[in-house]
Design a protein around this motif. Structure first.
Motif, PDB file in Angstrom:
ATOM      1  N   VAL A  60     -11.156 -62.859  34.523  1.00 32.27           N
ATOM      2  CA  VAL A  60     -10.576 -63.695  33.467  1.00 32.27           C
ATOM      3  C   VAL A  60      -9.998 -64.979  34.062  1.00 32.27           C
ATOM      4  CG1 VAL A  60      -8.788 -63.839  31.701  1.00 32.27           C
ATOM      5  CG2 VAL A  60     -10.119 -61.738  31.952  1.00 32.27           C
ATOM      6  N   TYR A  61      -9.246 -64.854  35.151  1.00 32.37           N
ATOM      7  CA  TYR A  61      -8.652 -66.031  35.784  1.00 32.37           C
ATOM      8  C   TYR A  61      -9.724 -66.978  36.328  1.00 32.37           C
ATOM      9  CZ  TYR A  61      -3.924 -64.054  35.608  1.00 32.37           C
ATOM     10  OH  TYR A  61      -2.714 -63.564  35.195  1.00 32.37           O
ATOM     11  N   ASP A  62     -10.832 -66.421  36.790  1.00 29.43           N
ATOM     12  CA  ASP A  62     -11.915 -67.264  37.284  1.00 29.43           C
ATOM     13  C   ASP A  62     -12.500 -68.110  36.153  1.00 29.43           C
ATOM     14  OD1 ASP A  62     -11.641 -66.327  39.854  1.00 29.43           O
ATOM     15  OD2 ASP A  62     -13.292 -64.887  39.725  1.00 29.43           O
ATOM     16  N   GLU A  63     -12.607 -67.530  34.956  1.00 33.13           N
ATOM     17  CA  GLU A  63     -13.164 -68.279  33.833  1.00 33.13           C
ATOM     18  C   GLU A  63     -12.139 -69.228  33.220  1.00 33.13           C
ATOM     19  OE1 GLU A  63     -15.304 -67.827  29.461  1.00 33.13           O
ATOM     20  OE2 GLU A  63     -15.056 -66.050  30.721  1.00 33.13           O
ATOM     21  N   TYR A  64     -10.859 -68.805  33.216  1.00 34.24           N
ATOM     22  CA  TYR A  64      -9.791 -69.618  32.622  1.00 34.24           C
ATOM     23  C   TYR A  64      -8.750 -69.922  33.702  1.00 34.24           C
ATOM     24  CZ  TYR A  64     -11.732 -68.076  28.141  1.00 34.24           C
ATOM     25  OH  TYR A  64     -12.569 -67.828  27.085  1.00 34.24           O
ATOM     26  N   PRO A  65      -9.026 -70.887  34.577  1.00 30.34           N
ATOM     27  CA  PRO A  65      -8.089 -71.154  35.685  1.00 30.34           C
ATOM     28  C   PRO A  65      -6.722 -71.647  35.224  1.00 30.34           C
ATOM     29  CG  PRO A  65      -9.858 -72.787  35.610  1.00 30.34           C
ATOM     30  CD  PRO A  65     -10.241 -71.704  34.657  1.00 30.34           C
ATOM     31  N   GLY A  66      -6.619 -72.106  33.969  1.00 21.29           N
ATOM     32  CA  GLY A  66      -5.328 -72.533  33.447  1.00 21.29           C
ATOM     33  C   GLY A  66      -4.777 -71.614  32.383  1.00 21.29           C
ATOM     34  N   LEU A  67      -5.268 -70.393  32.328  1.00 27.56           N
ATOM     35  CA  LEU A  67      -4.872 -69.463  31.260  1.00 27.56           C
ATOM     36  C   LEU A  67      -3.363 -69.283  31.199  1.00 27.56           C
ATOM     37  CD1 LEU A  67      -6.490 -66.276  30.001  1.00 27.56           C
ATOM     38  CD2 LEU A  67      -4.173 -66.049  30.892  1.00 27.56           C
ATOM     39  N   GLY A  68      -2.850 -69.277  29.976  1.00 27.11           N
ATOM     40  CA  GLY A  68      -1.432 -69.049  29.760  1.00 27.11           C
ATOM     41  C   GLY A  68      -1.200 -68.023  28.669  1.00 27.11           C
ATOM     42  N   LEU A  69       0.001 -67.479  28.635  1.00 30.66           N
ATOM     43  CA  LEU A  69       0.397 -66.490  27.636  1.00 30.66           C
ATOM     44  C   LEU A  69       1.711 -66.935  27.016  1.00 30.66           C
ATOM     45  CD1 LEU A  69       0.379 -62.645  27.886  1.00 30.66           C
ATOM     46  CD2 LEU A  69       2.516 -63.804  27.357  1.00 30.66           C
ATOM     47  N   VAL A  70       1.800 -66.818  25.681  1.00 31.04           N
ATOM     48  CA  VAL A  70       3.060 -67.072  24.986  1.00 31.04           C
ATOM     49  C   VAL A  70       3.412 -65.837  24.161  1.00 31.04           C
ATOM     50  CG1 VAL A  70       2.799 -69.570  24.897  1.00 31.04           C
ATOM     51  CG2 VAL A  70       1.870 -68.180  23.045  1.00 31.04           C
ATOM     52  N   VAL A  71       4.700 -65.588  24.036  1.00 34.04           N
ATOM     53  CA  VAL A  71       5.208 -64.435  23.299  1.00 34.04           C
ATOM     54  C   VAL A  71       5.619 -64.870  21.898  1.00 34.04           C
ATOM     55  CG1 VAL A  71       6.973 -62.639  23.208  1.00 34.04           C
ATOM     56  CG2 VAL A  71       6.009 -63.334  25.418  1.00 34.04           C
ATOM     57  N   HIS A  72       5.178 -64.101  20.902  1.00 35.27           N
ATOM     58  CA  HIS A  72       5.598 -64.337  19.520  1.00 35.27           C
ATOM     59  C   HIS A  72       6.650 -63.328  19.065  1.00 35.27           C
ATOM     60  CE1 HIS A  72       2.283 -67.101  19.387  1.00 35.27           C
ATOM     61  NE2 HIS A  72       1.396 -66.153  19.527  1.00 35.27           N
ATOM     62  N   GLU A  73       6.585 -62.117  19.611  1.00 33.72           N
ATOM     63  CA  GLU A  73       7.494 -61.066  19.121  1.00 33.72           C
ATOM     64  C   GLU A  73       7.528 -59.917  20.108  1.00 33.72           C
ATOM     65  OE1 GLU A  73       7.936 -58.035  15.243  1.00 33.72           O
ATOM     66  OE2 GLU A  73       6.121 -59.250  15.496  1.00 33.72           O
ATOM     67  N   PHE A  74       8.706 -59.326  20.269  1.00 33.02           N
ATOM     68  CA  PHE A  74       8.876 -58.041  20.932  1.00 33.02           C
ATOM     69  C   PHE A  74       9.395 -57.028  19.907  1.00 33.02           C
ATOM     70  CE2 PHE A  74       9.816 -59.787  25.459  1.00 33.02           C
ATOM     71  CZ  PHE A  74       8.460 -59.788  25.761  1.00 33.02           C
ATOM     72  N   VAL A  75       8.868 -55.820  19.969  1.00 37.79           N
ATOM     73  CA  VAL A  75       9.396 -54.687  19.209  1.00 37.79           C
ATOM     74  C   VAL A  75       9.836 -53.662  20.243  1.00 37.79           C
ATOM     75  CG1 VAL A  75       8.902 -52.881  17.515  1.00 37.79           C
ATOM     76  CG2 VAL A  75       7.821 -55.144  17.292  1.00 37.79           C
ATOM     77  N   LEU A  76      11.131 -53.390  20.319  1.00 31.47           N
ATOM     78  CA  LEU A  76      11.688 -52.586  21.408  1.00 31.47           C
ATOM     79  C   LEU A  76      12.600 -51.498  20.874  1.00 31.47           C
ATOM     80  CD1 LEU A  76      12.360 -52.235  24.525  1.00 31.47           C
ATOM     81  CD2 LEU A  76      14.270 -53.811  24.099  1.00 31.47           C
ATOM     82  N   ASN A  77      12.334 -50.251  21.306  1.00 25.85           N
ATOM     83  CA  ASN A  77      13.281 -49.182  20.983  1.00 25.85           C
ATOM     84  C   ASN A  77      13.951 -48.623  22.238  1.00 25.85           C
ATOM     85  OD1 ASN A  77      11.441 -47.379  22.149  1.00 25.85           O
ATOM     86  ND2 ASN A  77      10.649 -46.645  20.195  1.00 25.85           N
ATOM     87  N   GLY A  78      13.683 -49.227  23.361  1.00 24.33           N
ATOM     88  CA  GLY A  78      14.265 -48.792  24.626  1.00 24.33           C
ATOM     89  C   GLY A  78      13.253 -48.091  25.491  1.00 24.33           C
ATOM     90  N   ASP A  79      12.603 -47.074  24.921  1.00 22.95           N
ATOM     91  CA  ASP A  79      11.573 -46.342  25.654  1.00 22.95           C
ATOM     92  C   ASP A  79      10.207 -46.997  25.544  1.00 22.95           C
ATOM     93  OD1 ASP A  79      13.319 -44.320  26.515  1.00 22.95           O
ATOM     94  OD2 ASP A  79      13.095 -43.237  24.631  1.00 22.95           O
ATOM     95  N   ARG A  80       9.935 -47.684  24.442  1.00 23.33           N
ATOM     96  CA  ARG A  80       8.640 -48.305  24.184  1.00 23.33           C
ATOM     97  C   ARG A  80       8.843 -49.762  23.779  1.00 23.33           C
ATOM     98  NH1 ARG A  80       4.351 -45.350  23.094  1.00 23.33           N
ATOM     99  NH2 ARG A  80       3.344 -47.261  23.826  1.00 23.33           N
ATOM    100  N   LEU A  81       7.832 -50.573  24.108  1.00 25.19           N
ATOM    101  CA  LEU A  81       7.868 -51.984  23.760  1.00 25.19           C
ATOM    102  C   LEU A  81       6.495 -52.433  23.291  1.00 25.19           C
ATOM    103  CD1 LEU A  81       9.601 -54.898  25.605  1.00 25.19           C
ATOM    104  CD2 LEU A  81       7.149 -55.075  25.094  1.00 25.19           C
ATOM    105  N   CYS A  82       6.473 -53.202  22.212  1.00 25.45           N
ATOM    106  CA  CYS A  82       5.260 -53.844  21.720  1.00 25.45           C
ATOM    107  C   CYS A  82       5.425 -55.350  21.856  1.00 25.45           C
ATOM    108  CB  CYS A  82       4.988 -53.461  20.270  1.00 25.45           C
ATOM    109  SG  CYS A  82       3.632 -54.381  19.494  1.00 25.45           S
ATOM    110  N   MET A  83       4.393 -56.000  22.376  1.00 25.80           N
ATOM    111  CA  MET A  83       4.412 -57.455  22.498  1.00 25.80           C
ATOM    112  C   MET A  83       3.297 -58.046  21.640  1.00 25.80           C
ATOM    113  SD  MET A  83       4.197 -59.936  25.874  1.00 25.80           S
ATOM    114  CE  MET A  83       2.581 -59.379  26.442  1.00 25.80           C
ATOM    115  N   ARG A  84       3.682 -58.927  20.734  1.00 27.08           N
ATOM    116  CA  ARG A  84       2.713 -59.729  19.983  1.00 27.08           C
ATOM    117  C   ARG A  84       2.668 -61.098  20.656  1.00 27.08           C
ATOM    118  NH1 ARG A  84       2.888 -62.985  15.428  1.00 27.08           N
ATOM    119  NH2 ARG A  84       5.094 -62.483  14.976  1.00 27.08           N
ATOM    120  N   PHE A  85       1.482 -61.511  21.070  1.00 28.14           N
ATOM    121  CA  PHE A  85       1.360 -62.657  21.959  1.00 28.14           C
ATOM    122  C   PHE A  85       0.079 -63.421  21.652  1.00 28.14           C
ATOM    123  CE2 PHE A  85      -0.935 -59.141  23.822  1.00 28.14           C
ATOM    124  CZ  PHE A  85      -2.072 -59.697  24.374  1.00 28.14           C
ATOM    125  N   SER A  86      -0.076 -64.540  22.305  1.00 19.42           N
ATOM    126  CA  SER A  86      -1.353 -65.258  22.332  1.00 19.42           C
ATOM    127  C   SER A  86      -1.654 -65.669  23.760  1.00 19.42           C
ATOM    128  CB  SER A  86      -1.314 -66.514  21.453  1.00 19.42           C
ATOM    129  OG  SER A  86      -1.302 -66.203  20.086  1.00 19.42           O
TER     130      SER A  86
END
Length: 274
Positions: A60-86
């Protein structure tokens, strides 16, 4: 409620997002993932951090040498976490064309490092952007998911309500805002699978906010770009990750999901004649 003390799971994800993903630093895997880390996506499983996961990320990094990630939302209960991202970047395989694509991941940790992730990314939407040369704008970025995310205890009633809803196999039956992949951009949700059965792969909540990963089993119903209409009726499995709210009356609202429809497109795409 907000605070300046960062929850340790969120701190781990900050390292994951900033120091690893956005910095393309694959030398810190031992800080964020166990050696037997497992990733599930599009019906496939990558078992082993160094043997399976790392080589896939390198490609993936080879194809997208400038790839970035942004976070839109975390859902956290302490034991589990969900990340909604792009994720977003320019593809060198497509003459530097730009794209941004959504993802939802459900992470499991052991209190120190990540051990498992059920994740989907909208690769079908990404590929459509690369083909057209018209990138989709990023959703609004969370201004500070690190110090403002606090754990909310799981609500078993919300989990049970979500399970009943998901077992019907019709995500569009949710009320309020319903977004599947980039349906808010394309203007409609394609009904890809005539669902016969549902496997709930992962499901948890933080209060009334639920995160889920399911696999819809059934027959291909059409609607995917590049798939020959003669493929309608073929047996398919569609992996879906999502988040939604559970109302006090048990109804499901404001559902956002990302599917692994690209896996179906690749399997059913017409093959060149011999």
């Amino acid at each position: 409620m907000t605070g300046t003390a960062m929850h340790p799971f969120v701190a781990l994800m900050r390292t994951y997002c900033i120091d690893y993903t956005n910095s393309h630093d694959q030398t810190i895997y031992d800080r964020i993932m166990e050696p037997d880390y497992v990733l599930h996506m599009m019906g496939a499983t990558l078992q082993g951090r160094d043997e399976a996961y790392a080589p896939a990320v390198t490609r993936v990094y080879d194809e997208y040498p400038g790839l970035g990630l942004v976070v839109h939302e975390f859902v956290l209960n302490g034991d589990r976490l969900c990340m909604r991202f792009s994720e977003h970047g320019a593809s060198i395989r497509h003459a530097g064309r730009l794209a941004s694509w959504r993802g939802i991941g459900l992470y499991r940790w052991n209190g120190r490092r990540l051990v498992e992730n059920w994740v989907e990314q909208d690769y079908a939407g990404r590929d459509r952007q690369l083909a057209s040369g018209v990138p989709t704008p990023l959703d609004p970025v969370h201004l500070d998911p690190w110090t403002t995310t606090v754990p909310v205890p799981e609500d078993p009633t919300a989990v049970a309500a979500a399970r009943r809803f998901l077992e019907t196999g019709d995500l569009t039956a949710a009320t309020g805002e319903v977004v599947v992949d980039d349906s808010d951009v394309t203007g409609g949700v394609a009904r890809v699978v005539d669902v016969d059965a549902v496997t709930i792969d992962d499901l948890f909540s933080a209060g009334p906010r639920v995160a889920f990963h399911v696999t819809l089993h059934g027959r291909y119903e059409g609607g995917l770009h590049g798939v020959d209409p003669t493929a309608v009726g073929e047996p398919v499995d569609l992996a879906v990750a999502g988040v939604a709210d559970v109302s006090e009356n048990g109804s499901i609202r404001n559902l956002r999901s990302v599917t692994g429809s690209a896996a179906i497109m690749r399997r059913l795409r017409p093959r060149p004649s011999a």
